[in-house]
Design a protein around this motif. Structure first.
Motif, mmCIF file in Angstrom:
data_model
loop_
_atom_site.group_PDB
_atom_site.id
_atom_site.type_symbol
_atom_site.label_atom_id
_atom_site.label_comp_id
_atom_site.label_asym_id
_atom_site.label_seq_id
_atom_site.Cartn_x
_atom_site.Cartn_y
_atom_site.Cartn_z
ATOM 1 N N GLY A 33 0.841 -1.141 0.052
ATOM 2 C CA GLY A 33 0.049 0.049 0.036
ATOM 3 C C GLY A 33 0.856 1.295 -0.089
ATOM 4 O O GLY A 33 2.218 1.189 -0.314
ATOM 5 N N THR A 34 0.075 2.489 0.128
ATOM 6 C CA THR A 34 0.843 3.713 0.152
ATOM 7 C C THR A 34 2.204 3.660 1.245
ATOM 8 O O THR A 34 1.935 3.112 2.575
ATOM 9 C CB THR A 34 -0.086 4.850 0.752
ATOM 10 O OG1 THR A 34 -0.959 4.807 -0.453
ATOM 11 C CG2 THR A 34 0.992 6.191 0.478
ATOM 12 N N GLY A 35 3.348 4.229 1.013
ATOM 13 C CA GLY A 35 4.399 3.927 1.705
ATOM 14 C C GLY A 35 4.869 2.580 2.193
ATOM 15 O O GLY A 35 5.619 2.449 3.036
ATOM 16 N N GLY A 80 5.221 0.495 -3.003
ATOM 17 C CA GLY A 80 3.759 1.363 -2.898
ATOM 18 C C GLY A 80 3.857 2.524 -3.342
ATOM 19 O O GLY A 80 5.041 3.311 -3.367
ATOM 20 N N ARG A 81 3.052 3.387 -3.562
ATOM 21 C CA ARG A 81 2.866 4.737 -3.900
ATOM 22 C C ARG A 81 3.547 5.510 -2.555
ATOM 23 O O ARG A 81 3.042 5.108 -1.629
ATOM 24 C CB ARG A 81 1.394 5.371 -3.709
ATOM 25 C CG ARG A 81 1.259 6.805 -4.168
ATOM 26 C CD ARG A 81 0.032 7.344 -4.516
ATOM 27 N NE ARG A 81 -0.486 6.907 -5.445
ATOM 28 C CZ ARG A 81 -1.666 7.308 -6.322
ATOM 29 N NH1 ARG A 81 -2.423 8.346 -5.470
ATOM 30 N NH2 ARG A 81 -2.006 6.815 -7.200
ATOM 31 N N GLY A 82 4.486 6.331 -2.985
ATOM 32 C CA GLY A 82 5.006 7.252 -1.908
ATOM 33 C C GLY A 82 6.283 6.252 -1.145
ATOM 34 O O GLY A 82 7.304 7.207 -0.756
#
Length: 346
Positions: A33-35, A80-82
């Motif tokens: 996931g994000t980060g 993931g994103r970021g």
């Protein structure tokens, strides 16, 4: 890349003996996931701190089903994103994420610790629990000074060996209390000041452990102590600590709780140290700096981690746990997720 049958993971649905409750399961490959990052694992260590929760000692804070394992090394295969793309393809310790006893682990990118190629997998897989605990307890919690005497039960453990090495770096004197006399040469070689084993009590050298510690310290007692056992052994260690000294409770290997504060009666300061709590409260910068110190000591060969006695494939987790708890074990037991692994192939 996910196998046809899915990624393997070790889980337990209930608390109990590891041989009874650990199961090999399959899952679709999780996406970060994000980060977050996804790490394909290559080696995971087995520590007492991995097994104690399985038996239910910390049932109040563990949500079932759970994946065991706090340590391990692998390669980042997805971000993931970021998360920094530069992490792709890096060998890292995927910490503060899921349990490590599985093919792939999802963990926060900012807490991942890159490991240089100079440190092989079997060493990198041990870089977290014992090295960080030894360093933080000695430097931050106890703030040991040159000449201080530190006494520790279960001194023949991997943690005890690391503390012996730290004693030569920091200048304090390490008095290791052990059960097996066979562990003494290793501890002396690592830097222990004195190793007290049960044979020295049975042959009349000392009346008991308390008398031994006070005789060895010129009647003063130890400036600090570390209890990894609990029960009567923990209470005994309080008595071995000088008035105004500090005892740190690290573990409960005996499975028998002890109220150290009640035993100490304000004569000795009592500190509880849980690596999990330390992890939750330190900033990222402190976390990364601590690991860089550990990695530097290992690269300089000033911190030598345990030799590997045997490594088991992930599906052999029951045999691996049994080997890790065998009384005659001399080295570290690892899990590995390389299908073609063989001794010397790291």
């Amino acid at each position: 890349m996910e196998s046809i049958l899915g990624e393997r993971t070790i889980r337990y649905q209930s608390f109990g003996e590891p041989a009874d409750v650990l199961r090999l399961e399959r899952r679709t490959s999780p996406q970060p996931g994000t980060g977050e990052i996804r790490v394909r694992m290559s080696a995971q260590s087995i520590n007492p701190s991995d097994l104690i929760p399985i038996r239910g000692a910390y049932a109040h804070r563990i949500q079932l089903p759970a994946v065991p394992g706090y340590e391990g090394i692998g390669v980042v295969e997805a971000v993931g994103r970021g998360a920094a793309p530069s992490l792709l393809g890096r060998r890292v310790l995927p910490l503060r994420g899921e349990g490590t006893w599985q093919d792939v682990v999802i963990s926060p990118a900012e807490w991942a610790v890159p490991v240089p190629a100079s440190i092989p997998d079997e060493t990198a897989a041990q870089l977290f629990i014992n090295p960080v605990t030894a360093w933080v307890v000695c430097t931050e919690v106890l703030q040991l000074k040159p000449g201080d005497v530190l006494v520790m039960n279960a001194g023949g453990s991997a943690l005890g060996t690391l503390i012996a090495q730290l004693s030569t770096l920091l200048g304090f004197r390490f008095l290791a209390v052990i059960r097996r006399a066979a562990d003494a040469p290793r501890l002396y070689a690592a830097g222990a000041w004195y190793v007290l084993d049960d044979s020295q009590l049975s042959d009349g050298r000392f009346k008991d452990r308390l008398a031994a510690v006070y005789e060895l310290t010129g009647g003063q007692g130890a400036a600090a102590s570390v209890d990894c056992v609990g029960g009567q052994a923990g209470a005994e260690l309080v008595a071995c600590t000088a008035t105004g000294g500090t005892i740190v409770s690290l573990g409960l290997l005996s499975g028998q709780p002890v109220n150290l504060s009640l035993v100490a009666k304000d004569r000795v300061r009592v500190r509880l140290f849980h690596l999990r709590h330390w992890m939750q409260h330190v900033p990222v910068e402190t976390w990364q700096r601590t690991f860089q110190q550990m990695i530097g000591l290992v690269e300089q060969k000033r911190f030598k981690l345990r030799e590997i006695e045997r490594s088991f494939e992930l599906r052999e987790v029951i045999q691996a746990v049994q080997a890790a708890e065998h009384p005659g074990r001399r080295g570290k037991i690892l899990l590995h997720t390389r299908q073609t692994w063989k001794p010397g192939a790291w």
